[in-house]
Design an enzyme around this catalytic site. Structure first.
Site, short mmCIF file in Angstrom:
data_model
loop_
_atom_site.label_atom_id
_atom_site.label_comp_id
_atom_site.label_asym_id
_atom_site.label_seq_id
_atom_site.Cartn_x
_atom_site.Cartn_y
_atom_site.Cartn_z
CB SER A 62 -0.81 -0.12 1.37
OG SER A 62 -1.80 1.18 1.70
CE1 TYR B 299 -4.28 -1.75 5.52
CE2 TYR B 299 -2.99 0.16 4.52
CZ TYR B 299 -3.40 -0.77 4.42
OH TYR B 299 -3.82 -1.56 3.16
N1 LIG Z 1 -8.77 -1.01 -0.62
C1 LIG Z 1 -7.73 -0.25 -0.86
O1 LIG Z 1 -7.57 0.83 -0.98
C2 LIG Z 1 -6.26 -0.33 -0.34
C3 LIG Z 1 -5.62 0.49 -0.50
C4 LIG Z 1 -3.92 -0.05 -0.87
C5 LIG Z 1 -3.99 -1.06 -0.90
N2 LIG Z 1 -4.83 -2.51 0.24
C6 LIG Z 1 -4.89 -3.74 0.30
O2 LIG Z 1 -5.31 -4.94 -0.60
C7 LIG Z 1 -5.66 -5.51 -0.34
C8 LIG Z 1 -6.60 -5.65 -0.99
O3 LIG Z 1 -7.34 -5.16 -0.85
P1 LIG Z 1 -9.38 -4.94 -0.73
O4 LIG Z 1 -9.06 -3.13 -0.76
O5 LIG Z 1 -9.62 -5.70 -2.10
O6 LIG Z 1 -10.06 -5.62 0.64
P2 LIG Z 1 -11.34 -6.75 0.27
O7 LIG Z 1 -12.41 -6.19 -0.58
O8 LIG Z 1 -11.49 -6.89 1.85
O9 LIG Z 1 -10.38 -7.67 -0.10
C9 LIG Z 1 -9.95 -8.29 1.15
C10 LIG Z 1 -9.65 -9.70 0.26
O10 LIG Z 1 -9.01 -10.69 1.61
C11 LIG Z 1 -9.19 -11.54 2.18
N3 LIG Z 1 -8.55 -12.23 3.43
C12 LIG Z 1 -9.00 -11.35 4.54
N4 LIG Z 1 -8.33 -12.13 5.99
C13 LIG Z 1 -7.63 -13.45 5.02
C14 LIG Z 1 -7.76 -14.56 6.01
N5 LIG Z 1 -7.30 -14.80 7.30
N6 LIG Z 1 -7.44 -15.45 5.41
C15 LIG Z 1 -7.66 -14.95 3.77
N7 LIG Z 1 -8.27 -14.11 2.80
C16 LIG Z 1 -8.69 -12.84 4.17
C17 LIG Z 1 -10.92 -11.63 2.27
O11 LIG Z 1 -11.55 -12.33 2.10
P3 LIG Z 1 -12.18 -13.43 2.60
O12 LIG Z 1 -13.24 -12.43 4.13
O13 LIG Z 1 -13.38 -14.81 1.97
O14 LIG Z 1 -10.98 -14.13 3.55
C18 LIG Z 1 -10.38 -10.45 0.81
O15 LIG Z 1 -11.02 -11.37 0.32
C19 LIG Z 1 -5.03 -5.83 1.20
O16 LIG Z 1 -3.91 -6.54 1.04
C20 LIG Z 1 -5.78 -4.24 1.15
O17 LIG Z 1 -4.15 -4.14 2.29
C21 LIG Z 1 -5.61 -1.83 -0.05
#
Ligand SMILES: NC(=O)c1ccc[n+]([C@@H]2O[C@H](COP(=O)([O-])OP(=O)(O)OC[C@H]3O[C@@H](n4cnc5c(N)ncnc54)[C@H](OP(=O)(O)O)[C@@H]3O)[C@@H](O)[C@H]2O)c1
Length: 244
Positions: free
Chosen positions: A148, A161
């Site tokens: 991130s 985070y």
């Molecule tokens: N959204 C943003 O602005 C942003 C910006 C920079 C980086 N990121 C990063 O991008 C990545 C994805 O985030 P997102 O924004 O796409 O969020 P999201 O839509 O909430 O997706 C998170 C994913 O992680 C999975 N997950 C969570 N805990 C888990 C566990 N214990 N075991 C296996 N899977 C798990 C969830 O699936 P289940 O609940 O089905 O397990 C879901 O598929 C993260 O690493 C986040 O830090 C996000």
């Protein structure tokens, strides 16, 4: 010449939603066999059914990345059935905003467990299978970690985070050095704000347009399709207008 994804074997963690889902579907659309790893099996099954309908191949890998045995079993399942693994995308993650002093003790644990320990678990579990990527059509293995912008600077209200994402960057740079002579590339993608379920509660800034998951998938696609002698180790992308 771009390295094709057709015939590649990939696992995407966090594939049930947001960025992981977008990357998994992009890889499958390009002809990769994709293991979709997350905890919510019904969502994974529906996504895999959609891939199959479109003529692709995907399999649900229901696992919690914080559980090493479950994660190893998931990697074994795809590694054994396909003979190797070419690509691991670590996108599973969580965020729990809050200042440190006012947050209840321990409220940060899930971020450490999922964003850092979970990523270490899935990477360690995948490496024996990735080591065989050199024998596959791509001739190279890839570990792509979704960090991130918070892994490059600490903003207000997300200290732990941010700490987990800094750790992902540190670990990735270390791993790059340890596995480069095994023909495995290591990359980090560092997005700014992305419109996903993770950020539903974050107030949208009206002055600029947030990134979409597909746009982060574009960045992952660029990295994974570079010729086998080129490693794009780091890629930071912000929406224009995001200050820091
Ligand atoms: N959204 C943003 O602005 C942003 C910006 C920079 C980086 N990121 C990063 O991008 C990545 C994805 O985030 P997102 O924004 O796409 O969020 P999201 O839509 O909430 O997706 C998170 C994913 O992680 C999975 N997950 C969570 N805990 C888990 C566990 N214990 N075991 C296996 N899977 C798990 C969830 O699936 P289940 O609940 O089905 O397990 C879901 O598929 C993260 O690493 C986040 O830090 C996000």
């Amino acid at each position: 010449m771009a390295l094709p994804l057709a015939g590649a074997v990939a696992v995407v963690t966090g594939a049930s939603s947001g960025i992981g889902e977008a990357i998994a579907l992009r890889l499958a659309a390009e002809g990769a066999v994709v293991g979709l790893l997350a905890r919510r099996g019904k969502l994974l099954e529906a996504l895999c059914a959609g891939v199959t309908e479109r003529g692709g191949r995907a399999l649900p890998l229901v696992a919690d990345v914080t559980d090493l045995a479950q994660t190893e079993a998931a990697m074994r399942r795809i590694g054994d059935s396909e003979g190797r693994l070419d690509i691991l995308v670590n996108a599973a993650g969580t965020a729990r905003p809050g200042d440190f002093v006012t947050s209840p003790a321990g409220s940060w644990q899930s971020m450490i467990d999922i964003n850092l320990s979970g990523l270490l678990n899935s990477t360690h579990a995948a490496l024996p299978h990735l080591a065989r990527a050199v024998e596959g059509p791509r001739g190279i293995g890839d570990v792509l970690n979704i960090s991130s912008i918070a892994g490059r600077r600490v903003g207000p209200g997300n200290p732990i985070y941010s700490a987990t994402k800094y750790a992902v960057g540190t670990f990735s740079e270390y791993l790059r050095k340890e596995v480069l002579d095994r023909s495995i590339r290591v990359s980090v993608v560092e997005p700014g704000w992305v419109d996903t379920p993770l950020t539903t509660d974050v107030p949208r800034d009206r002055h600029y347009r947030w990134l979409q998951p597909d746009e982060v998938a574009d960045a992952a696609h660029y990295i994974l399709t570079r010729p086998a002698h080129i490693a794009v180790n780091e890629l930071l992308l912000r929406p224009v207008g995001q200050l820091d």
